[in-house]
Enzyme design. Structure first.
Site, short mmCIF file in Angstrom:
data_model
loop_
_atom_site.label_atom_id
_atom_site.label_comp_id
_atom_site.label_asym_id
_atom_site.label_seq_id
_atom_site.Cartn_x
_atom_site.Cartn_y
_atom_site.Cartn_z
CB SER A 1 -1.04 -0.01 1.06
OG SER A 1 -1.69 0.96 1.13
CB CYS B 1 -0.71 5.61 9.37
SG CYS B 1 0.25 6.91 8.78
CE LYS C 1 1.40 -1.86 5.90
NZ LYS C 1 1.60 -1.04 4.56
CB THR D 1 6.63 3.28 8.23
OG1 THR D 1 5.28 3.89 8.45
CG2 THR D 1 6.60 2.94 6.70
N GLY E 1 7.40 -2.33 -0.91
CA GLY E 1 7.28 -0.91 -1.15
C GLY E 1 8.56 -0.08 -1.31
O1 RRO Z 1 0.23 8.12 4.22
C1 RRO Z 1 1.01 8.21 4.76
O2 RRO Z 1 1.69 8.91 5.38
C2 RRO Z 1 1.41 6.74 5.55
C3 RRO Z 1 0.36 5.64 5.79
BR1 RRO Z 1 -1.19 5.85 5.80
C4 RRO Z 1 0.88 4.44 6.38
O3 RRO Z 1 -0.02 3.53 6.86
N1 RRO Z 1 2.35 4.51 6.62
C5 RRO Z 1 3.30 5.42 6.04
O4 RRO Z 1 4.42 5.16 6.58
N2 RRO Z 1 2.52 6.52 5.84
#
Ligand code: RRO
Length: 303
Positions: free
Chosen positions: A19, A127, A163, A191, A264
């Protein structure tokens, strides 16, 4: 040899587009498929459109990448059309990543992405730098259970993966909550909250101050999380993600207990060719050791 089935959904190989990377238009999702991805995950979708954080939103570090995108996406109403068009174009399974901030939003998001044509849902509750859509949800065990239950009730025929983040004191108890609530599997890991400071301006570099660290630094943490979850829940569906940039990295994830993996940041380092490199490398590894299918090495590090 490389075919895998995740909760009844079949993938021609276990290497999926993660994603947040190229998952925003049908054309880009198709490009990932053409490059050899066995399945694709969309950018996380929220109920309403979001602009994301102010620039800069991405910094390259010597140990990986730091992003503070801030969940930019056009919202579910627009994204339903993206999913429908992507579903028509794609031959591989399409996983919709959803980012609800409440049980009600989870219901609307899951119903809509499935109406659009998603084959599977990835619930992103991890996130590390977006308020109300990430870690607050995962750390509220009652809320995450209710959200999972609501998604399963709303779209009972659609497999649901959740996740998770390594930013928890007990990944196994978190996994237990998620599986008990009815999720079909776990995606590990998102992350890790991190930051970088510019020594010249003497200020945080990212517009959002905090960001999520991805890439090579994440790999041993992801492998550890997968190993711990698989050790406690052998045979459970775990999709690994975090720092994979070679087939050797991917083998570690399978041995730890992942049935499939996502790529990713590896795409930023190696380009979309990474999908072919991974499939060719793992095919040779399996053949050389006399395995007939990828499933034979899943979790082997535990025996
Ligand atoms: O969009 C983001 O800043 C972001 C998301 Br939703 C996520 O799940 N993990 C990430 O590292 N960035």
């Amino acid at each position: 040899m490389l075919e895998v089935s995740l909760s009844g959904v079949r993938f021609k190989n276990p290497f999926l587009l993660a994603s947040g990377v190229l998952g925003i238009t049908p054309g880009l999702l198709k490009r990932a498929e053409r490059s050899g991805a066995g399945g694709v995950v969309t950018k996380t979708i929220t109920l309403e459109p979001r602009r994301g954080h102010v620039n800069p939103v991405l910094v390259e570090l010597d140990v990986g990448m730091l992003n503070s995108m801030g969940l930019p996406n056009p919202g579910v109403e627009y994204f339903m059309d993206v999913i429908t068009r992507a579903r028509e174009l794609l031959e591989v399974p399409l996983i919709a990543s959803i980012g609800p901030s409440s049980v009600e939003e989870a219901e609307k998001l899951s119903t809509n992405v499935v109406k659009g044509g998603a084959d599977m849902i990835e619930l992103n509750a991890s996130c590390p730098h977006v308020e109300r859509h990430g870690l607050e949800i995962l750390s509220d065990r009652k809320l995450i259970s209710e959200i999972i239950g609501k998604v399963k009730d709303s779209v009972p025929g659609t497999p649901l993966l959740v996740k998770v983040s390594a930013m928890t004191d007990d990944i196994c108890s978190l996994a237990s909550t998620i599986l008990d609530a009815g999720a079909d599997g776990i995606v590990a890991i998102n992350t890790i909250r991190a930051m970088a400071i510019d020594i010249h301006s003497q200020k945080p570099i990212l517009g959002g101050v905090y960001g999520g660290l991805s890439g090579p630094a994440l790999k041993p943490i992801a492998v550890r999380c997968i190993y711990e979850i698989y050790e406690e829940f052998p045979g459970s569906t775990i999709v690994g993600v975090g720092g994979i940039k070679s087939w050797e990295d991917a083998v570690e994830f399978f041995l730890a207990g992942a049935s499939a993996v996502q790529v990713g940041t590896g795409i930023a380092y190696r380009g979309l060719e990474i999908f072919r490199e991974l499939t060719e490398g793992i095919e040779k590894y399996l053949a050389h050791r006399g395995y007939k299918s990828i499933g034979e090495i899943v979790g082997l590090a535990h025996s």
